[in-house]
Design a protein around this motif. Structure first.
Motif, PDB file in Angstrom:
ATOM      1  N   THR A  84     -14.001  63.267  12.979  1.00 27.56           N
ATOM      2  CA  THR A  84     -13.740  63.789  14.319  1.00 27.56           C
ATOM      3  C   THR A  84     -13.978  65.289  14.417  1.00 27.56           C
ATOM      4  N   ASP A  85     -14.027  65.982  13.271  1.00 29.34           N
ATOM      5  CA  ASP A  85     -14.150  67.431  13.341  1.00 29.34           C
ATOM      6  C   ASP A  85     -15.582  67.940  13.186  1.00 29.34           C
ATOM      7  N   HIS A  86     -16.482  67.114  12.664  1.00 25.62           N
ATOM      8  CA  HIS A  86     -17.874  67.532  12.522  1.00 25.62           C
ATOM      9  C   HIS A  86     -18.741  66.308  12.241  1.00 25.62           C
ATOM     10  N   MET A  87     -20.020  66.464  12.422  1.00 24.36           N
ATOM     11  CA  MET A  87     -20.984  65.429  12.055  1.00 24.36           C
ATOM     12  C   MET A  87     -21.884  66.049  10.991  1.00 24.36           C
ATOM     13  N   PRO A  88     -21.912  65.462   9.802  1.00 25.11           N
ATOM     14  CA  PRO A  88     -22.681  66.076   8.721  1.00 25.11           C
ATOM     15  C   PRO A  88     -24.185  66.001   8.954  1.00 25.11           C
ATOM     16  N   ASP A  89     -24.869  66.927   8.342  1.00 24.68           N
ATOM     17  CA  ASP A  89     -26.325  66.973   8.336  1.00 24.68           C
ATOM     18  C   ASP A  89     -26.787  66.060   7.202  1.00 24.68           C
ATOM     19  N   ASP A  90     -27.400  64.943   7.532  1.00 25.13           N
ATOM     20  CA  ASP A  90     -27.814  63.988   6.512  1.00 25.13           C
ATOM     21  C   ASP A  90     -28.831  64.582   5.538  1.00 25.13           C
ATOM     22  N   GLY A  91     -29.620  65.527   5.998  1.00 29.37           N
ATOM     23  CA  GLY A  91     -30.549  66.215   5.105  1.00 29.37           C
ATOM     24  C   GLY A  91     -29.814  66.967   4.010  1.00 29.37           C
ATOM     25  N   LEU A  92     -28.700  67.618   4.353  1.00 26.82           N
ATOM     26  CA  LEU A  92     -27.909  68.313   3.334  1.00 26.82           C
ATOM     27  C   LEU A  92     -27.261  67.334   2.363  1.00 26.82           C
ATOM     28  N   LEU A  93     -26.903  66.166   2.851  1.00 29.14           N
ATOM     29  CA  LEU A  93     -26.333  65.158   1.953  1.00 29.14           C
ATOM     30  C   LEU A  93     -27.371  64.715   0.935  1.00 29.14           C
ATOM     31  N   VAL A  94     -28.605  64.569   1.361  1.00 29.33           N
ATOM     32  CA  VAL A  94     -29.687  64.224   0.426  1.00 29.33           C
ATOM     33  C   VAL A  94     -29.958  65.403  -0.505  1.00 29.33           C
ATOM     34  N   ASP A  95     -29.971  66.618   0.031  1.00 31.41           N
ATOM     35  CA  ASP A  95     -30.189  67.808  -0.800  1.00 31.41           C
ATOM     36  C   ASP A  95     -29.120  67.961  -1.870  1.00 31.41           C
ATOM     37  N   HIS A  96     -27.928  67.478  -1.596  1.00 32.98           N
ATOM     38  CA  HIS A  96     -26.801  67.554  -2.532  1.00 32.98           C
ATOM     39  C   HIS A  96     -27.158  66.886  -3.866  1.00 32.98           C
ATOM     40  N   VAL A  97     -27.988  65.869  -3.818  1.00 30.37           N
ATOM     41  CA  VAL A  97     -28.365  65.143  -5.039  1.00 30.37           C
ATOM     42  C   VAL A  97     -28.940  66.087  -6.088  1.00 30.37           C
ATOM     43  N   ALA A  98     -29.833  66.962  -5.693  1.00 29.38           N
ATOM     44  CA  ALA A  98     -30.462  67.880  -6.649  1.00 29.38           C
ATOM     45  C   ALA A  98     -29.456  68.836  -7.276  1.00 29.38           C
TER      46      ALA A  98
END
Length: 162
Positions: A121-135
Motif C-alpha cells: 500500500t505504500d509503494h509499487m516496486p520497480d520490477d527492473g530493479l528487482l531483476v537488477d537485484h540478482v546481479a
C-alpha cells in the motif's frame, strides 16, 4: 496434509517472520516433505547479517536441507531502492542477507518476485530493479545460473535433471 503430499514428491512453501522461527522450527523439522522458505525467512535487515538471529535461520535451513527463496527485497527493505555511486541500486540493505543465502545454499536457492505485488500500500516496486537485484546478490555467472535456472529445474522438474 504434508504426509498426504509426500508420496507425490511435492514440497511445502513456508512463510514466517524471522522472530517466529524459534517457535516454528521444531514443527517444520517434522514435515516429511522438502521445505521452501519464502523471502529468506523475512530477516530484520536493520540487524547484523552476521548476528545471532540470521545465523539461527541459516543453521535451521542447513540442518533441514531447506530450499530458500531470495525474493521480495521490496518487502524486506527499510531504505528502499536508492542511488549508489551515481546509479540506482536495488535494495542495498537486503543485499548482504541475500548474498549470504546465495553463497551458503548455492544448490538450494531460488529467485522470485511477488509480482503483481499484492497488498503493498505504500509503494509499487520497480520490477527492473528487482531483476537488477540478482546481479548484486549472485556475483558470478555460475551463481546466477544456479539461482535462476539449475535450482528451479531441480526442484520443479527433477526428472528433467536426472
Amino acid at each position: 496434509m504434508a504426509a498426504r503430499i509426500a508420496p507425490l514428491g511435492w514440497h511445502v512453501v513456508v512463510y514466517f517472520e524471522a522472530a517466529d522461527l524459534p517457535d516454528l522450527e521444531d514443527f517444520f523439522a517434522t514435515l516429511p516433505v522438502p521445505l521452501v522458505i519464502d523471502h529468506m525467512g523475512r530477516p530484520d535487515v536493520t540487524r547484523d547479517p552476521d548476528g545471532p538471529e540470521f545465523a539461527r535461520f541459516l543453521r535451521f535451513a542447513d540442518r533441514n536441507r531447506c530450499w530458500v527463496k531470495v525474493s521480495c527485497p521490496e518487502r524486506l527493505t527499510v531504505t528502499g531502492p536508492r542511488a549508489l555511486d551515481g546509479e540506482r541500486h536495488a535494495y542495498t540493505d537486503v543485499v548482504s542477507f541475500a548474498r549470504t543465502v546465495v553463497e551458503e545454499f548455492g544448490d538450494r536457492v531460488l529467485w522470485g518476485t511477488d509480482w503483481p505485488h499484492p497488498n503493498l500500500t505504500d509503494h509499487m516496486p520497480d520490477d527492473g530493479l528487482l531483476v537488477d537485484h540478482v546481479a548484486h546478490v549472485a556475483g558470478s555467472a555460475d551463481l546466477r545460473r544456479r539461482l535462476l535456472v539449475d535450482n528451479p529445474m531441480a526442484l520443479y522438474w527433477p526428472e528433467e535433471c536426472a
